[in-house]
Design an enzyme around this catalytic site. Structure first.
Site, PDB file in Angstrom:
ATOM      1  N   GLY A 161       0.487  -1.134   0.227  1.00 33.73           N
ATOM      2  CA  GLY A 161      -0.173  -0.519  -0.509  1.00 33.73           C
ATOM      3  C   GLY A 161       1.014   0.936   0.112  1.00 33.73           C
ATOM      4  CB  SER A 162       3.498   2.212   2.054  1.00 33.87           C
ATOM      5  OG  SER A 162       2.898   1.566   3.368  1.00 33.87           O
ATOM      6  CD  GLN A 208      -7.309  -0.304   7.593  1.00 34.21           C
ATOM      7  OE1 GLN A 208      -7.957  -1.234   7.273  1.00 34.21           O
ATOM      8  NE2 GLN A 208      -6.166  -0.577   7.356  1.00 34.21           N
ATOM      9  CG  HIS A 214      -0.210  -6.408   5.354  1.00 33.64           C
ATOM     10  ND1 HIS A 214      -0.569  -6.573   6.167  1.00 33.64           N
ATOM     11  CD2 HIS A 214       0.556  -5.304   4.191  1.00 33.64           C
ATOM     12  CE1 HIS A 214       0.255  -4.906   5.991  1.00 33.64           C
ATOM     13  NE2 HIS A 214       0.006  -4.267   5.414  1.00 33.64           N
ATOM     14  CB  CYS A 240       2.689   3.868  11.708  1.00 36.37           C
ATOM     15  SG  CYS A 240       1.870   3.230  10.289  1.00 36.37           S
TER      16      CYS A 240
HETATM   17  C1  LIG Z   1      -1.707  -0.716   5.520  1.00 38.70           C
HETATM   18  C2  LIG Z   1      -2.026   0.722   4.593  1.00 38.70           C
HETATM   19  C3  LIG Z   1      -1.395   1.260   4.092  1.00 38.70           C
HETATM   20  C4  LIG Z   1       0.311   0.435   3.669  1.00 38.70           C
HETATM   21  O1  LIG Z   1      -0.100  -0.213   3.760  1.00 38.70           O
HETATM   22  P1  LIG Z   1       1.288  -1.319   3.863  1.00 38.70           P
HETATM   23  O2  LIG Z   1       1.429  -2.443   2.678  1.00 38.70           O
HETATM   24  O3  LIG Z   1       1.957  -1.796   4.788  1.00 38.70           O
HETATM   25  O4  LIG Z   1       2.679  -0.415   2.835  1.00 38.70           O
HETATM   26  C5  LIG Z   1      -1.866   2.329   3.828  1.00 38.70           C
HETATM   27  N1  LIG Z   1      -2.877   2.776   4.019  1.00 38.70           N
HETATM   28  C6  LIG Z   1      -4.080   2.316   5.084  1.00 38.70           C
HETATM   29  C7  LIG Z   1      -5.246   3.484   4.923  1.00 38.70           C
HETATM   30  C8  LIG Z   1      -3.515   1.493   5.804  1.00 38.70           C
HETATM   31  O5  LIG Z   1      -4.203   0.844   6.833  1.00 38.70           O
END
Ligand SMILES: *Cc1c(COP(=O)(O)O)cnc(C)c1O
Length: 395
Positions: free
Chosen positions: A70-71, A179, A201, A324
């Site tokens: 996601g990041s 989410q 994940h 985080c």
């Molecule tokens: C977990 C999360 C991310 C980051 O995703 P990763 O795969 O852990 O890098 C970004 N945005 C939201 C809203 C998240 O819950």
């Protein structure tokens, strides 16, 4: 009893997702760019996963780029849109005050590069309205980026309405749907979404793999230079096993969404009703438009960190603020953004559920949290001051 109630941080992998990955760690270890058979088998698995993920989102396979999560998807979407905006002299971006740090920190860096960012107020209903987006759009706006649902407090944003406004205004609309994917219905066409990030994940898939959807016709720049993988949008040998696990997990989550939503919402509402009985507490997040699995509270007169440690001793894995920021002394930026003062924001608890949770586990939480809150308040000098009237209650 062991209770995992931190599904917004990460989820347990499903058996389906694990099994979908195994062949690509074992026999089918070829590089998808290789021309011989095991390479082409890996390539086929990759493209098959792309097709299935595209079907879940309502887009075409060519609009899917695989990322490390996601990041990375958030970074790439925002950087790309900013770069294209700058080429046209448009350097204004709209977002919300309660985004994930993957979005907020990318925008902070862009502010240092001469971009101007509007952070929409999220105090009312702990959410935003589409009208707020409309009012904030300017002739030089190049991007609106708002999350689909908030990871700490569960608020679900009015995505189709925001999408419609952006499309009419000719502004690119990106949503961090990390989410939402696998938990809420997504159709990028019906919802007028130009760019969307998701991460495996968070829906019982593997860590370290995600997707950036980018609508055809919207230019996407690569953050990583190298080989020609992902049609030049993301260099590096593909995470074949992870991508196959992600496709299996997303399909499974989407197929069972209705049933899971029903089950998880009932567990959530039982928890919210029970924890609301604790005096001087408050629910965080939109009470109506809310993720099925999210329960977030502030309890006055306690420290969230102590609460978590004592709950851990009772077998409960939960979170206070976002994963985080735990370990830092600053209260969560999300809780501050919705208007919680520092003292109150420090006493926060997030329980995030999945369909793997049971009624017995909820009962264990409902027994444990009030006990631990009372115990901590009994030792707290702040709580004593509140009780003797030396300090005013906020909640
Ligand atoms: C977990 C999360 C991310 C980051 O995703 P990763 O795969 O852990 O890098 C970004 N945005 C939201 C809203 C998240 O819950």
């Amino acid at each position: 009893m062991k209770v995992y109630a931190d599904n917004a941080a990460t989820t347990q992998m499903s058996k389906t997702a694990i099994n979908a990955m195994l062949p690509y760690f074992d026999n089918i270890y070829g590089n998808p760019s290789s021309l011989y058979t095991i390479g082409q088998e890996a390539k086929e698995a990759l493209e098959n996963a792309r097709n299935r993920i595209a079907a879940c989102l309502g887009c075409t396979p060519r609009e899917i780029t695989f990322t490390s999560g996601g990041s990375e998807a958030d970074n790439q979407a925002i950087r790309s849109a900013a770069l294209n905006g700058a080429k046209k002299g448009k350097k204004h971006i709209i977002t919300t005050a309660f985004e994930h740090h993957a979005v907020l920190h990318t925008l902070k860096r862009l502010e240092g590069e001469g971009f101007e960012v509007t952070y929409l107020d999220v105090r009312h209903n702990h959410n935003i309205t589409a009208q707020q987006v409309k009012d904030a759009i300017r002739p030089d706006t190049c991007l609106v980026t708002t999350m689909y649902a908030n990871n700490e407090i569960g608020s679900i944003l009015p995505i189709p309405e925001i999408g419609e406004i952006c499309r009419e205004a000719g502004v690119v609309f990106h949503t961090d749907a990390v989410q939402a994917a696998g938990h809420l219905p997504i159709n990028v066409v019906d919802q007028h979404i130009d760019m969307l990030s998701l991460s495996a994940h968070k829906f019982h898939g593997p860590k370290g793999v995600g997707v950036l959807y980018c609508r055809k016709g919207i230019p996407l720049t690569s953050l990583i230079d190298g080989g020609a993988q992902e049609r030049g949008k993301r260099a590096g040998t593909e995470n074949v096993a992870g991508i196959c696990g992600m496709a299996a997990a997303l399909e499974e989550a989407c197929a069972n969404m209705e049933e899971n939503t029903k089950k998880v919402t009932a567990l959530r509402d039982k928890l919210i009703a029970g924890l609301s009985q604790i005096p001087h507490s408050a629910l965080n997040g939109d009470p109506v438009h809310r993720l099925p699995g999210n329960v977030s509270f502030c309890f006055e007169g306690i420290e969230g960190e102590s609460l978590l440690l004592l709950l851990d001793q009772k077998g409960i894995s939960a979170s206070s603020g976002s994963a985080c920021t735990s370990g830092s002394l600053d209260p969560s930026h999300v809780l501050l953004a919705i208007g919680r003062v520092h003292d109150v924001a420090h006493g926060s608890l997030r329980l995030s559920l999945s369909e793997y949770n049971t009624e017995e586990e909820i009962n264990h939480i409902l027994k444990s949290v009030p006990e631990v809150v009372s115990y901590l308040r009994g030792m707290s000098p702040v709580w004593r001051d509140l009780q003797t009237g030396k300090r005013q209650y906020i909640l």
